[in-house]
Design a protein around this motif. Structure first.
Motif, PDB file in Angstrom:
ATOM      1  N   GLY A   1       0.774  -1.234   0.000  1.00 32.99           N
ATOM      2  CA  GLY A   1       0.000   0.000   0.000  1.00 32.99           C
ATOM      3  C   GLY A   1       0.803   1.281   0.000  1.00 32.99           C
TER       4      GLY A   1
ATOM      5  N   LYS B   1       1.894   4.512  -1.476  1.00 33.80           N
ATOM      6  CA  LYS B   1       1.345   5.361  -2.534  1.00 33.80           C
ATOM      7  C   LYS B   1       2.151   6.635  -2.747  1.00 33.80           C
ATOM      8  CE  LYS B   1      -3.244   3.583  -1.684  1.00 33.80           C
ATOM      9  NZ  LYS B   1      -4.399   3.700  -0.849  1.00 33.80           N
TER      10      LYS B   1
ATOM     11  N   GLU C   1     -10.798  -6.686   4.499  1.00 35.03           N
ATOM     12  CA  GLU C   1     -10.137  -5.753   3.580  1.00 35.03           C
ATOM     13  C   GLU C   1     -11.166  -4.960   2.788  1.00 35.03           C
ATOM     14  OE1 GLU C   1      -7.419  -8.320   1.454  1.00 35.03           O
ATOM     15  OE2 GLU C   1      -5.773  -7.813   2.832  1.00 35.03           O
TER      16      GLU C   1
ATOM     17  N   ILE D   1     -12.284  -1.990   4.739  1.00 34.48           N
ATOM     18  CA  ILE D   1     -11.307  -0.899   4.629  1.00 34.48           C
ATOM     19  C   ILE D   1     -11.445  -0.210   3.282  1.00 34.48           C
ATOM     20  CG2 ILE D   1      -8.834  -0.361   4.458  1.00 34.48           C
ATOM     21  CD1 ILE D   1      -8.369  -2.597   6.552  1.00 34.48           C
ATOM     22  N   SER D   2     -11.532  -1.002   2.223  1.00 33.86           N
ATOM     23  CA  SER D   2     -11.680  -0.452   0.875  1.00 33.86           C
ATOM     24  C   SER D   2     -12.949   0.385   0.758  1.00 33.86           C
ATOM     25  CB  SER D   2     -11.695  -1.596  -0.141  1.00 33.86           C
ATOM     26  OG  SER D   2     -11.913  -1.110  -1.432  1.00 33.86           O
TER      27      SER D   2
ATOM     28  N   ALA E   1     -14.525   1.894   3.199  1.00 30.45           N
ATOM     29  CA  ALA E   1     -14.343   3.113   3.989  1.00 30.45           C
ATOM     30  C   ALA E   1     -13.496   4.128   3.220  1.00 30.45           C
ATOM     31  CB  ALA E   1     -13.689   2.786   5.332  1.00 30.45           C
ATOM     32  N   GLU E   2     -12.440   3.657   2.556  1.00 31.04           N
ATOM     33  CA  GLU E   2     -11.601   4.558   1.764  1.00 31.04           C
ATOM     34  C   GLU E   2     -12.384   5.128   0.584  1.00 31.04           C
ATOM     35  OE1 GLU E   2      -8.266   2.028   0.910  1.00 31.04           O
ATOM     36  OE2 GLU E   2      -7.214   2.624   2.739  1.00 31.04           O
ATOM     37  N   SER E   3     -13.187   4.291  -0.048  1.00 35.01           N
ATOM     38  CA  SER E   3     -13.994   4.731  -1.183  1.00 35.01           C
ATOM     39  C   SER E   3     -15.023   5.786  -0.741  1.00 35.01           C
ATOM     40  CB  SER E   3     -14.698   3.528  -1.815  1.00 35.01           C
ATOM     41  OG  SER E   3     -15.462   3.933  -2.916  1.00 35.01           O
TER      42      SER E   3
ATOM     43  N   PHE F   1     -14.805   7.691   1.864  1.00 34.82           N
ATOM     44  CA  PHE F   1     -14.042   8.889   2.200  1.00 34.82           C
ATOM     45  C   PHE F   1     -13.737   9.705   0.947  1.00 34.82           C
ATOM     46  CE2 PHE F   1      -9.909  10.989   2.485  1.00 34.82           C
ATOM     47  CZ  PHE F   1     -10.130  11.850   3.537  1.00 34.82           C
ATOM     48  N   GLU F   2     -13.235   9.033  -0.098  1.00 32.91           N
ATOM     49  CA  GLU F   2     -12.891   9.734  -1.339  1.00 32.91           C
ATOM     50  C   GLU F   2     -14.118  10.389  -1.966  1.00 32.91           C
ATOM     51  OE1 GLU F   2      -9.917  10.458  -2.580  1.00 32.91           O
ATOM     52  OE2 GLU F   2      -8.993   9.424  -0.887  1.00 32.91           O
TER      53      GLU F   2
END
Length: 169
Positions: free
Chosen positions: A37, A39, A111, A114-115, A117-119, A121-122
């Protein structure tokens, strides 16, 4: 940061339990960086090699050294189960007893959380950025409209009137 990192690598080079290293994520290390991860650069990761965590501390030598001394040591894990408390031992034993397919499914499920939650957020961040941009544009337009309507001329007239009053004294 590079000189401090190199100094830290040198300070821990002889350790049997602490590894401080660097990876070139633009060359041969790219697959390793992608799988963990990474970036942006520089990124510092630490912990169990199969579950590396992001380092959030200071980037100067003393901060890095203090963190390494306090945190880079054997920790509770399947490889060091003797370091675990009873609850963690039971949790590890439960995971180790699971069929590979079931454990893979559980990992994928976590996972995905988490993905997701990140999506989310974005997506929400993009909405905030759009709202911010609209507010900035509206504010700039209002200011321009007020100035175009003669605010500057009004202020000049006010100043001229005030000056005229003083001249009469």
């Amino acid at each position: 940061m590079k000189p401090d990192w190199d100094k830290l690598m040198s300070a821990f080079s002889g350790s049997a339990t602490q590894l401080v290293a660097d990876v070139d994520c633009t060359a041969a290390g790219k697959p390793l960086c992608e799988s963990n991860g990474v970036k942006g650069y520089p990124t510092i990761k630490w912990g169990d090699p199969s579950d590396l965590q992001d380092y959030q501390g200071g980037r100067d030598y003393e901060s890095l050294k203090t963190f390494a001394e306090e945190n880079l040591k054997p920790v509770c894990s399947p490889a060091n189960i003797e370091l675990c408390d009873e609850d963690k031992k039971k949790e590890i034993e439960t995971f180790l007893a699971m069929a590979d397919a079931d454990l893979d499914a559980k990992i994928a499920s976590e996972e995905k959380k988490i993905s997701d939650a990140e999506s989310l957020f974005e997506t929400e961040l993009q909405k905030l950025q759009s709202a911010y941009q609209k507010l900035m544009d509206d504010k700039d337009k209002t200011i321009a409209d007020v100035k175009a309507a003669g605010l500057g001329l009004m202020k000049s007239c006010k100043a001229a009137k005030a000056k005229g009053s003083k001249d009469e004294l």
